[in-house]
Design a protein around this motif. Structure first.
Motif, PDB file in Angstrom:
ATOM      1  N   LEU A   1       2.420  -2.287  -0.046  1.00 42.85           N
ATOM      2  CA  LEU A   1       1.459  -2.393   1.049  1.00 42.85           C
ATOM      3  C   LEU A   1       2.161  -2.442   2.407  1.00 42.85           C
ATOM      4  O   LEU A   1       1.802  -1.729   3.343  1.00 42.85           O
ATOM      5  N   SER A   2       3.178  -3.284   2.520  1.00 42.81           N
ATOM      6  CA  SER A   2       3.881  -3.412   3.800  1.00 42.81           C
ATOM      7  C   SER A   2       4.634  -2.137   4.157  1.00 42.81           C
ATOM      8  O   SER A   2       4.774  -1.789   5.338  1.00 42.81           O
ATOM      9  N   SER A   3       5.090  -1.411   3.136  1.00 36.79           N
ATOM     10  CA  SER A   3       5.856  -0.194   3.380  1.00 36.79           C
ATOM     11  C   SER A   3       4.975   0.954   3.855  1.00 36.79           C
ATOM     12  O   SER A   3       5.358   1.708   4.760  1.00 36.79           O
ATOM     13  N   LEU A   4       3.771   1.094   3.285  1.00 39.12           N
ATOM     14  CA  LEU A   4       2.930   2.253   3.574  1.00 39.12           C
ATOM     15  C   LEU A   4       1.864   2.007   4.633  1.00 39.12           C
ATOM     16  O   LEU A   4       1.372   2.950   5.244  1.00 39.12           O
ATOM     17  N   GLN A   5       1.492   0.743   4.838  1.00 35.27           N
ATOM     18  CA  GLN A   5       0.432   0.486   5.804  1.00 35.27           C
ATOM     19  C   GLN A   5       0.826   0.883   7.228  1.00 35.27           C
ATOM     20  O   GLN A   5      -0.012   1.290   8.025  1.00 35.27           O
TER      21      GLN A   5
ATOM     22  N   ARG B   1      -6.172  -0.614  -7.702  1.00 33.71           N
ATOM     23  CA  ARG B   1      -6.738   0.437  -6.863  1.00 33.71           C
ATOM     24  C   ARG B   1      -7.514  -0.161  -5.689  1.00 33.71           C
ATOM     25  O   ARG B   1      -7.486   0.348  -4.567  1.00 33.71           O
ATOM     26  N   THR B   2      -8.207  -1.283  -5.951  1.00 35.59           N
ATOM     27  CA  THR B   2      -8.992  -1.953  -4.918  1.00 35.59           C
ATOM     28  C   THR B   2      -8.089  -2.582  -3.861  1.00 35.59           C
ATOM     29  O   THR B   2      -8.307  -2.433  -2.650  1.00 35.59           O
ATOM     30  N   LEU B   3      -7.059  -3.285  -4.306  1.00 42.81           N
ATOM     31  CA  LEU B   3      -6.157  -3.962  -3.382  1.00 42.81           C
ATOM     32  C   LEU B   3      -5.333  -2.977  -2.560  1.00 42.81           C
ATOM     33  O   LEU B   3      -4.932  -3.274  -1.429  1.00 42.81           O
TER      34      LEU B   3
END
Length: 678
Positions: free
Chosen positions: A455-459, A493-495
């Motif tokens: 999440l931190s890498s792609l957001q 998938r939701t997260l």
């Protein structure tokens, strides 16, 4: 246990605890200052619900019909798990046995003579047996009991246990461990087993419990039953023994497995036996004199099964009337086998004794699935269809599927693959490294990140989003879960929704919760409520132990995960209907549905079987079924409180309603049998 002359009616009751009943000596012991009725392994010492203790007390004659003590003997039971101690006390109270049995909240190896029991015990009554015999710690428990707690030459029930084996040929058993053969037949370009490392994926070298009666018609017997080891309960057992066996083949063929079981001799006289043998074994060669009284297990039961030891690689060829050498050995907790090429040499088939770095051990069912050409074709076609819709895709494998990770990296030379591997972790990455050359991909295209890191890498990157989100689903180590408990990938998938591209492909894209009504007499019988067993009231244990059949109408039965094909006698009574749909293309949300199911067969309905059919892609509507006719997946079973006769008369259909709560992952099922409109 079954008395060979007159089987007691209690054996039809379910085994809902780790302790099953035994028949004590026919007459009270003449010397009995104390009895230790249940000594279990140091890791899980338990006297269960107290059935053995009560039977021992009655056999000793501790009380007459008026409840007045008639003996100076004593029954001592040990139980380390406090909730089970409380349950046993309730059972003892319900049977007016509180004052006749001393219950100690300790493990058996913590008992001390002079502190917990006044003197060494004369009699040991125990049930410390699993399907393999030794897995619950029989040997170390008996060793400690003989060293510290029992008199010399004590009386024991059981008296002796004997393990037996039989060489068999069976295609399905070969498929459960021989992935090399499966991949050769598939010929699809995916190599989960590189030729230089044929053991990179394997099943553990151990015995696997299985209902072998279910594949009786697929088995070719290549030997007569042979004795392996005797274990005498009345004397201290050895921790390790070996045996070299010469076994004559009864026909030409290939040995794919050894099927094993055990025979209990309950009394020293040899008149009472119980066997876990498959139903093609009417009796063993060692007890031919008991042809009319010795019985095998016969009735289906889920607590004791047969065991299967897989032969490495594609098996061992044998010729009729030729002998093969088998080396057997046991430790304190297991029995193992090795074939020998000569009287003194063990066979090292295909370097089977060597463990490569990155080796993964999978369940036999998973190995069989990964070698199944139909499943592989279905998954590969779905992956190809998804890849063709994307350019330089970033693919996230949301579960522990090494097959999907290898397949995407192999099929798309420009893809970036990010496996979550929630169960495998770094082991999965080590495996992908070993399999990379054989599948023509570079590890610089594989990136392993945990969800938070992902999440931190792609957001923060507007141009780097996940294009393909895929799963089988499969979670390493979760082999005993209900079908909807494998929907963890939907939660992922939701997260991860913020880092999915707007047109991201989700595979599978939908799930169909399917259901059918079934005739399941053996399973229902094994899970029905405890009532009177050998004259003792065990009904207070039902709620704690998870009984299903025979509950009060107001009580709901739990869902149970089972391989339906191994559940004894079964029959599908209704059509297979879709109850509700899961839409994986959208974030996780509550689901509900209702359907009417017509009965297509008449018979006794014992419950409903549920599973999920996965729609892998919308374009071709490719569906992967995990239903009761499939062997690789467990289904969910909802047993009825009481069986219902359906399919004739005025009961022609049932209405099934289900709802799924994403917050707790629980499924609620309701049903109503419908009568014909006249």
């Amino acid at each position: 246990m079954i008395n060979s002359k007159q089987p007691p009616n209690h054996f039809s009751q379910p085994r809902l605890t780790s302790t099953c009943s035994t028949i004590p000596a026919a007459t009270p012991p003449t010397v009995s200052p104390s009895i230790t009725p249940s000594l279990h392994p140091p890791t899980s010492s338990t006297s269960g619900t107290g059935l053995l203790s009560m039977m021992a007390a009655r056999a000793m004659g501790l009380s007459d019909s008026n409840g007045i003590s008639t003996s100076k003997g004593m029954v001592t039971a040990c139980e380390s798990y406090l909730p089970m101690v409380k349950l046993m006390r309730k059972v003892l109270r319900a049977n007016a046995m509180e004052g006749k049995i001393r219950l100690i909240n300790k493990r058996s190896d913590e008992l001390e003579v002079g502190l917990d029991i006044p003197s060494r015990a004369d009699i040991l009554v125990s049930e410390i047996l699993d399907s393999e015999l030794l897995g619950e710690g029989l040997i170390p428990t008996l060793q400690h009991a003989h060293d510290k707690l029992l008199v010399e030459n004590p009386q024991t029930v059981p008296y002796r246990a004997t393990t037996y084996g039989q060489l068999v040929e069976c295609t399905y058993l070969r498929e459960m461990h021989d992935l090399v053969h499966g991949e050769a037949e598939a010929s699809d370009g995916i190599h989960l087993l590189p030729s230089v490392m044929p053991n990179l994926l394997a099943v553990k070298k151990q015995q696997f419990a299985m209902h072998c009666n279910a594949i009786k018609d697929e088995i070719k017997l290549l030997s007569e039953p042979f004795k392996v080891f005797d274990f005498d309960f009345w004397r201290r057992p050895d921790s390790f023994r070996e045996a070299d066996l010469h076994i004559k083949a009864k026909g030409d063929g290939t040995v794919h497995a050894i099927i094993s079981w055990w025979l209990l001799q309950l009394d020293s006289e040899g008149t009472t036996f119980y066997s876990t043998g498959p139903n093609w074994i009417p009796y063993t060669s060692d007890v031919k004199e008991l042809k009319t009284s010795f019985v095998s297990s016969g009735d289906w039961c889920d607590h004791w099964k047969q065991c299967v030891w897989f032969i490495p690689s594609s098996g061992l060829p044998v010729s009729k009337d030729k002998e093969v050498w088998l080396h057997a050995a046991h430790t304190e907790t297991s029995i193992s086998y090795d074939f020998k090429t000569s009287c003194n040499e063990k066979e090292d088939a295909d370097l089977d004794l060597h463990t490569p770095d990155g080796q993964l051990f999978l369940s036999p069912e998973r190995i069989a699935l990964y070698g199944n050409s139909c499943w592989r074709d279905l998954m590969l076609n779905a992956i190809k269809n998804a890849i063709h819709q994307k350019v330089d895709p970033l693919c996230l494998v949301a579960d522990d599927s090494i097959f999907l990770a290898v397949a995407v990296a192999h099929l798309s030379k420009t893809s970036q693959v990010m496996p979550l591997f929630p169960g495998l972790g770094n082991k999965g990455m080590q495996y992908l490294q070993k399999a990379s050359i054989a599948n023509s991909y570079s590890m610089d295209r594989i990136e392993f990140l945990r969800r938070k890191e992902l999440l931190s890498s792609l957001q923060g990157s507007p141009h780097r989003k996940i294009d393909l989100f895929i799963a089988e689903p499969f979670y390493y180590g979760n082999d005993n879960v209900l079908p909807w408990q494998n929907l963890r990938f939907w939660k992922e998938r939701t997260l991860l929704d913020p880092i999915l591209s707007k047109d991201a492909l989700i595979m599978p894209c939908r799930g169909l919760l399917k259901a059918c009504a079934m005739y399941l007499p053996d399973l229902w019988k094994s899970r029905c409520c405890l009532k009177e067993i050998e004259g003792f009231d065990n009904s207070v244990a039902n709620t704690t132990l998870g009984a299903c059949g025979g509950l009060l109408v107001t009580e709901d039965t739990p869902f149970l995960p089972y391989f339906i094909w191994q559940c004894g006698e079964t029959k599908i009574l209704s059509k297979m209907a879709t109850v509700l749909e899961f839409d994986f293309s959208r974030p996780m949300n509550p689901c509900s549905g209702k359907t009417k199911v017509q009965f297509r067969e008449s018979g006794m309905c014992h419950g409903f079987v549920l599973w999920i059919d996965y729609v892998m892609d919308t374009e071709n509507n490719t569906i992967l079924s995990t239903g009761p006719d499939k062997r690789h997946w467990k289904q969910g079973v909802k047993l009825l409180n009481e069986p219902v006769e359906v399919g004739h008369g005025d009961l022609s259909s049932t209405e099934i309603e289900a709802s799924f709560d994403p917050l707790n992952g629980e499924l609620i099922l309701r049903h109503a049998f419908l009568r014909n409109q006249r």
